[in-house]
Design an enzyme around this catalytic site. Structure first.
Site, mmCIF file in Angstrom:
data_model
loop_
_atom_site.group_PDB
_atom_site.id
_atom_site.type_symbol
_atom_site.label_atom_id
_atom_site.label_comp_id
_atom_site.label_asym_id
_atom_site.label_seq_id
_atom_site.Cartn_x
_atom_site.Cartn_y
_atom_site.Cartn_z
ATOM 1 N N GLY A 1 0.848 -1.178 0.000
ATOM 2 C CA GLY A 1 0.000 0.000 0.000
ATOM 3 C C GLY A 1 0.885 1.229 0.000
ATOM 4 O O GLY A 1 2.102 1.146 0.190
ATOM 5 N N SER A 2 0.296 2.393 -0.175
ATOM 6 C CA SER A 2 1.094 3.612 -0.311
ATOM 7 C C SER A 2 1.925 3.904 0.930
ATOM 8 O O SER A 2 3.081 4.337 0.834
ATOM 9 C CB SER A 2 0.172 4.795 -0.608
ATOM 10 O OG SER A 2 -0.830 4.929 0.397
ATOM 11 N N GLU B 1 3.362 1.973 2.864
ATOM 12 C CA GLU B 1 4.437 0.998 3.091
ATOM 13 C C GLU B 1 5.589 1.149 2.093
ATOM 14 O O GLU B 1 6.649 0.554 2.280
ATOM 15 C CB GLU B 1 3.901 -0.439 3.006
ATOM 16 C CG GLU B 1 2.939 -0.818 4.099
ATOM 17 C CD GLU B 1 1.571 -0.202 3.876
ATOM 18 O OE1 GLU B 1 1.134 0.571 4.763
ATOM 19 O OE2 GLU B 1 0.954 -0.452 2.841
ATOM 20 N N GLU C 1 -4.675 -9.493 2.010
ATOM 21 C CA GLU C 1 -3.914 -9.515 3.262
ATOM 22 C C GLU C 1 -4.091 -10.805 4.058
ATOM 23 O O GLU C 1 -3.153 -11.266 4.720
ATOM 24 C CB GLU C 1 -4.285 -8.306 4.119
ATOM 25 C CG GLU C 1 -3.760 -6.978 3.584
ATOM 26 C CD GLU C 1 -4.702 -6.294 2.624
ATOM 27 O OE1 GLU C 1 -4.446 -5.125 2.279
ATOM 28 O OE2 GLU C 1 -5.708 -6.927 2.208
ATOM 29 N N HIS D 1 -0.905 -3.145 4.875
ATOM 30 C CA HIS D 1 -1.355 -1.769 4.742
ATOM 31 C C HIS D 1 -2.064 -1.346 6.033
ATOM 32 O O HIS D 1 -2.572 -2.172 6.790
ATOM 33 C CB HIS D 1 -2.300 -1.667 3.555
ATOM 34 C CG HIS D 1 -2.531 -0.269 3.074
ATOM 35 N ND1 HIS D 1 -1.594 0.728 3.197
ATOM 36 C CD2 HIS D 1 -3.597 0.298 2.456
ATOM 37 C CE1 HIS D 1 -2.080 1.842 2.686
ATOM 38 N NE2 HIS D 1 -3.287 1.611 2.230
ATOM 39 N N HIS E 1 -16.191 -27.785 21.550
ATOM 40 C CA HIS E 1 -16.876 -27.097 20.454
ATOM 41 C C HIS E 1 -18.360 -26.908 20.748
ATOM 42 O O HIS E 1 -18.990 -26.004 20.219
ATOM 43 C CB HIS E 1 -16.693 -27.880 19.152
ATOM 44 C CG HIS E 1 -17.064 -27.107 17.924
ATOM 45 N ND1 HIS E 1 -17.042 -27.653 16.662
ATOM 46 C CD2 HIS E 1 -17.471 -25.823 17.746
ATOM 47 C CE1 HIS E 1 -17.404 -26.746 15.772
ATOM 48 N NE2 HIS E 1 -17.686 -25.629 16.401
ATOM 49 N N GLY F 1 -10.043 -22.831 13.896
ATOM 50 C CA GLY F 1 -11.335 -23.060 13.269
ATOM 51 C C GLY F 1 -11.703 -21.993 12.256
ATOM 52 O O GLY F 1 -12.730 -22.095 11.592
#
Length: 548
Positions: A51-52, A54, A73, A96, A303, A422
């Site tokens: 991204g800009s 970075e 991402e 980003h 669970h 999960g």
């Protein structure tokens, strides 16, 4: 230049700058100091989606580093997770700001549950405009990823960035391992920075001797011990130690519920099977044991809600864990906190116990027959018959996992990976990361059709790097795990479970469009040859298998 990140005068810096005896040393930047740290600790592969905010981090990107691009991402974090697990070292992730971190949160949650060490560097807008709520800023950058990181920060000053990233690395590698995040404003990378000192920080914790002594005494005195092994055994390199402990006590060994790694050879004489993620089912399977030693797993992962005791009547519960939180909330028994390999070595150092009779062998499942459409059991039995035991399986097919546990046994350390969380969207990019981290191994990704659509972009990364991965899509055209679970939540046998049908997805076309060879197979007679060709191809390929 003691303590300098360059070490010796005249060494080439990360940004390409050089100092010679005839010229004064060029001032270090934050970028220089961070790249030198990354090189020292072995984080020279960077998993990223740019991204800009970075871009300045990557100006003058070092020739000895590798940039691994993910197309979303979540895919980036999944690839880094697989790579970190395969290499047993923290991986560097670049995301980003704000929305980019938000896109990554599903797999960041999984990395946290997997105890995977990741150093996430997220972009941020320039410091000078942060007070004005600028476009693409993250107003709460350090808070955004919590609580699913071990630590997060946005340094107060540019010159503090290298030290923050060093701290992040050491924290990520300390038990229990996990992801960390550092938010870096875009204008910090060119700021001057002092050099970072070379340091050594230990990554293992020895358990309290008294706790090991008390657990060892119970283990020696019991009549029918059971071991319950979790992912931390394999993560901590304690495979040989857990096998030796089981054999010295003739103890039956169960795999913990929802474990993300194989921590005991599943064809071993003492292996008893897999515990369900339900209280009553666990108690039923452990009935008759008077000591239950849980190693490297929670006691226990549930669970669905349940009732009654957590262990059979008359059984003692003991826990070996690297995680103080797990030790604190365990429902009963005694716990020793420390690195699993050290815990087990301390138990094995005790005098040999009196030998007990071996427990009964685990019954074998009947061989599945070919059918149209194929059963998952037949597909996995076919795969088991032709794969090398050293091949690595990365799995994300929740409805197929109980079948896999019967027909696709894992017998070697570090040959099986899935998610402890999960959360879906991990398996396909994790397979890419594992293949990058273990170029000497073939990787087979066993993925459900529903799961695959969360991070299908990983196929592009596999194709770009020409990785030896076979993606097997088990296509039953539905979210079968949800349909299987529906009766537990009051659905009748003929009730419709809305939102669980997945018709019309062409995985061959998707794979081809992302640069990966693909084939669809519906004929059981062709399956073995198709899988053998795909696995032997030496590059990325996808096999879509139509199953019932």
């Amino acid at each position: 230049m003691n303590g300098s990140v360059f070490g010796l005068l005249g060494t080439l810096g990360a940004s390409g700058s050089v100092s010679t005896p005839d010229a004064p040393p060029q001032a270090l930047t934050v970028r220089d100091a961070v790249y030198d740290l990354m090189r020292r600790v072995g984080m020279t592969s960077v998993f990223a989606n740019p991204g800009s905010t970075e871009l300045p981090m990557f100006r003058g990107f070092p020739d000895d580093f590798r940039y691994v691009l993910g197309l979303q991402e979540a895919t980036v974090v999944g690839m880094a997770d697989g790579y970190a697990q395969a290499t047993n070292n923290a991986a560097m992730v670049n995301l980003h700001s704000a929305a980019g971190v938000g896109n990554a949160m599903g797999n960041l949650f999984t990395a946290y549950k997997n105890r995977t060490p990741l150093v996430v560097v997220a972009g941020q807008q320039a410091r000078g405009i942060l007070p004005f709520d600028p476009f693409l800023s993250s107003s709460h950058a350090a808070e955004l990823p919590r609580p699913y990181v071990k630590w997060s920060t946005e340094p107060a000053r540019a010159q503090d960035v290298p030290l923050a990233i060093a701290r992040a690395y050491y924290l990520a590698m300390m038990p229990p391992r996990g992801p960390v995040l550092v938010s870096v404003p875009v204008d910090d990378w060119d700021a001057p920075s002092p050099p970072l000192a070379h340091r050594y920080v230990s990554t293992e914790i020895r358990p309290q001797p008294e706790a090991i002594g008390r657990i060892g005494a119970l283990l020696d005195a019991c009549r029918r011990p059971a071991l319950v092994v979790g992912a931390a055994v394999d993560r901590d390199g304690a495979w040989n130690e857990i096998v030796a402990l089981a054999e010295s006590h003739s103890a039956r060994v169960w795999a913990a519920p929802m474990s993300g790694r194989c921590s005991f050879p599943e064809r071993h004489r003492l292996f008893a099977g897999f515990l369900p993620a339900a209280r009553e089912g666990i108690v039923s399977r452990l009935q008759g044991h008077d000591l239950i030693l849980v190693v490297g797993a929670p006691a226990f992962t549930y669970h669905v809600d349940g009732a009654g005791p957590h262990v059979p009547d008359g059984a003692e519960l003991c826990l070996l864990t690297e995680d103080p939180d797990t030790a604190a909330w365990a429902p009963a028994g005694m716990a020793a906190v420390g690195s699993l390999r050290l815990c087990l070595r301390d138990l094995l150092a005790r005098p040999a116990p009196t030998m007990r009779p071996l427990p009964a062998r685990r019954a074998s499942a009947p061989m599945p027959e070919p059918s149209t459409p194929m059963s998952v059991a037949f597909v996995l039995q076919t795969l088991a018959s032709m794969r090398d035991p050293a091949d690595i399986i990365v799995e994300e097919a929740p409805s197929a996992r109980p079948v896999m546990q019967q027909f696709l046994p894992h017998t070697r350390t570090q040959t099986f990976y899935t998610m402890d969380s999960g959360g879906l969207g991990y398996g396909m990019p994790a397979a890419v990361g594992v293949a990058l981290g273990r170029p000497d191994r073939r990787v087979i990704a066993l993925i459900g059709d529903g799961s695959s659509m969360y991070s299908i972009q990983a196929l592009w990364s596999a194709a770009q790097h020409k990785l030896p991965i076979t993606f097997i899509i088990l296509n039953n055209r539905r979210y079968a795990a949800l349909q299987d679970f529906a009766p537990a939540f009051g659905f009748g046998p003929h009730d419709k479970v809305v939102g669980t049908e997945l018709p019309g997805i062409d995985f061959v076309a998707l794979a081809t469009g992302l640069g990966c060879g693909a084939v669809r197979v519906s004929d059981a007679a062709r399956l073995g040859a198709v899988l053998a060709d795909a696995v032997a191809s030496g590059g990325p390929s996808l096999v879509e298998v139509l199953v019932s």
